[in-house]
Design a protein around this motif. Structure first.
Motif, PDB file in Angstrom:
ATOM      1  N   GLU A 116      -5.392   5.851  -5.096  1.00  0.00           N
ATOM      2  CA  GLU A 116      -4.236   6.373  -4.188  1.00  0.00           C
ATOM      3  C   GLU A 116      -4.119   7.713  -4.873  1.00  0.00           C
ATOM      4  OE1 GLU A 116      -3.815   2.350  -3.470  1.00  0.00           O
ATOM      5  OE2 GLU A 116      -4.041   3.367  -5.408  1.00  0.00           O
ATOM      6  N   PHE A 165       1.120   4.517  -3.091  1.00  0.00           N
ATOM      7  CA  PHE A 165       1.177   5.803  -3.001  1.00  0.00           C
ATOM      8  C   PHE A 165       2.139   6.410  -3.331  1.00  0.00           C
ATOM      9  CE2 PHE A 165      -2.707   5.061  -0.005  1.00  0.00           C
ATOM     10  CZ  PHE A 165      -3.112   6.114  -0.288  1.00  0.00           C
ATOM     11  N   GLN A 209       0.860  -1.180  -0.008  1.00  0.00           N
ATOM     12  CA  GLN A 209      -0.031  -0.010  -0.139  1.00  0.00           C
ATOM     13  C   GLN A 209       0.821   1.113   0.100  1.00  0.00           C
ATOM     14  OE1 GLN A 209      -2.658   0.820   3.452  1.00  0.00           O
ATOM     15  NE2 GLN A 209      -4.117   1.840   2.288  1.00  0.00           N
TER      16      GLN A 209
END
Length: 441
Positions: A333, A34, A30
């Motif tokens: 994102e 980003f 994750q």
């Protein structure tokens, strides 16, 4: 509140990139998503992390060493950093980071949820209290110290909760430690099981105050859904409603398949949106991502959780969005980063195709060796990806104690039914090879 307009202007005059502060507890997938998105947008990224407080930048990523269990001092450290290196936006990942982000954003004049709201959303008990005060449908609930004797609780009666009920740790997420009890004996067994989990070194290491409590809630029957959304200066925008087609009846509540768009009637989805709009007002959510879990029955929507964060792990890959008048697909994102920068995201819409993700269940406890059939699973019509995140010799533990999934399957197609079937067909082709966990002597 500190005025940062002059510092932002100085950054622009010097031709420096705008700077995104990413608060994260891991360097996992994750976080990487980003970072890649920020680079695409031409932003510089600085990390705030609690990975290490002793070594000097051991990962060589310039991370600010923070202690998310102490949000005040951590926010002060961010503010001090921003005096010399202006920060243009803050994005907080996972459950532990928003209170720090909120305090830093407030002092720097950046858009984010307010500190009190971030604290409340981190606390299942306080959030339940606030939602109850505002007249929303929530399960009846009670809180107990983890040192309590469950047999004493049973003797006194768990009223007004009664049976069946759900016991859950207040400090954990993703259904970890959540157990249904249908009678007194199951209640005692579940309570002791959660006590053991909360007293484990791994949980106690986080030093979270909520780790000292266990919450008991009324079991709410019905269809369970998840909602991904954002709040833009106090206005709710629902991005996607996910169906959870597998029954979520217990004794454990392992999440597996998410599919969107929802197959619920339009009227029911409108009820969900209105319920969440009221929850946003009740909790005081102001600006940032929102992830909610609800159940629907003949009494309408019931709120199980409203978190001031986005969907976790790799699940965000199930979502893609279209920017009006642009032939461009963007990720969740990117939408969240644009929102954090103050850009208008109101007209951005989810793509037309149905999509979904399967969080691959842990088949049983064991030491992961390998998984067979991956290429065959990837060739399933509609499947866009099969990602195995488990590493060789990693210990896999199913819920309620487990912390991670061994992988994810993603699918897209013309309908939610097609996507759901693609995920199930792909999963059937995977064969996990696990060796036994040897007992300690």
């Amino acid at each position: 509140m500190e005025n940062r307009a002059s510092e932002a202007g100085r950054s622009t005059l010097k031709g420096e990139k705008r700077r995104l502060l990413l608060l994260t507890t891991t360097t996992g997938y994750q976080t990487r998503a980003f970072v890649q998105t920020a680079e695409k947008l031409g932003l510089a990224v600085v990390f705030g992390s609690d990975r290490c407080h002793v070594l000097d930048d051991p990962w060589q990523d310039g991370a600010l060493a923070l202690k998310f269990e102490d949000p005040g001092p951590s926010a002060a450290k961010i503010v001090e950093y921003a005096r010399c290196q202006p920060v243009d936006a803050i994005v907080a990942l996972a459950d532990l980071t928003p209170p720090t982000a909120a305090r830093a954003a407030e002092r720097l004049g950046l858009l984010f949820h307010r500190p009190e709201t971030s604290d409340i959303c981190r606390d299942k008990y306080r959030s339940r209290q606030r939602l109850e005060e505002c007249g929303l449908n929530i399960p009846r609930f009670a809180r107990f110290p983890i040192g309590e004797n469950p047999m004493d609780i049973v003797k006194l009666g768990v009223a007004p909760i009664g049976f069946p009920c759900v016991l859950k740790p207040m400090a954990l997420s993703a259904s970890r430690g959540v157990i249904r009890a249908n009678n007194a004996q199951e209640f005692i067994t579940a309570f002791k099981q959660i006590q053991s989990l909360l007293n484990s070194p791994e949980v106690q290491l986080k030093r979270d105050e909520t780790s000292n409590y266990l919450q008991v809630e009324e079991y709410i029957g019905g269809v369970e859904i998840a909602v991904e959304g954002v709040v833009d200066r106090g206005r709710l925008k629902v991005l996607a409603v996910f169906d959870k087609p597998d029954p979520m009846v217990g004794p454990y509540f392992e999440e597996s398949i998410y599919v969107t768009p929802s197959r619920l009637p339009i009227e029911a989805q409108a009820e969900v949106t209105e319920t969440l709009r009221r929850a946003v007002l009740a909790l005081g959510l102001h600006h940032g991502p929102l992830h909610a879990e609800l159940r629907l029955n003949n009494q309408g929507p019931w709120i199980l959780e409203v978190a001031a964060r986005s969907i976790g792990g790799l699940c965000s890959q199930a979502l893609r969005f279209r920017v009006p008048r642009q032939d461009e697909i963007i990720s969740l994102e990117e939408l969240i980063i644009r929102l954090a920068l103050g850009e208008d995201v109101e007209t951005i819409r989810r793509e037309e195709a149905a999509s979904g993700v399967m969080m691959i269940p842990v088949p049983h406890a064991g030491i992961f060796q390998r998984v067979e059939g991956v290429e065959e699973a990837r060739r399933t019509p509609g499947v866009e990806g099969v990602i195995i995140t488990a590493r060789p010799n990693q210990k896999l533990i199913p819920l309620p104690e487990g912390t991670s999934y061994p992988g994810f399957i993603f699918a897209r197609g013309p309908s939610p039914e097609f996507v759901e079937q693609a995920l199930r067909d792909s999963h059937k082709k995977l064969r996990f090879v696990l060796s036994p966990v040897l007992p300690l002597i």
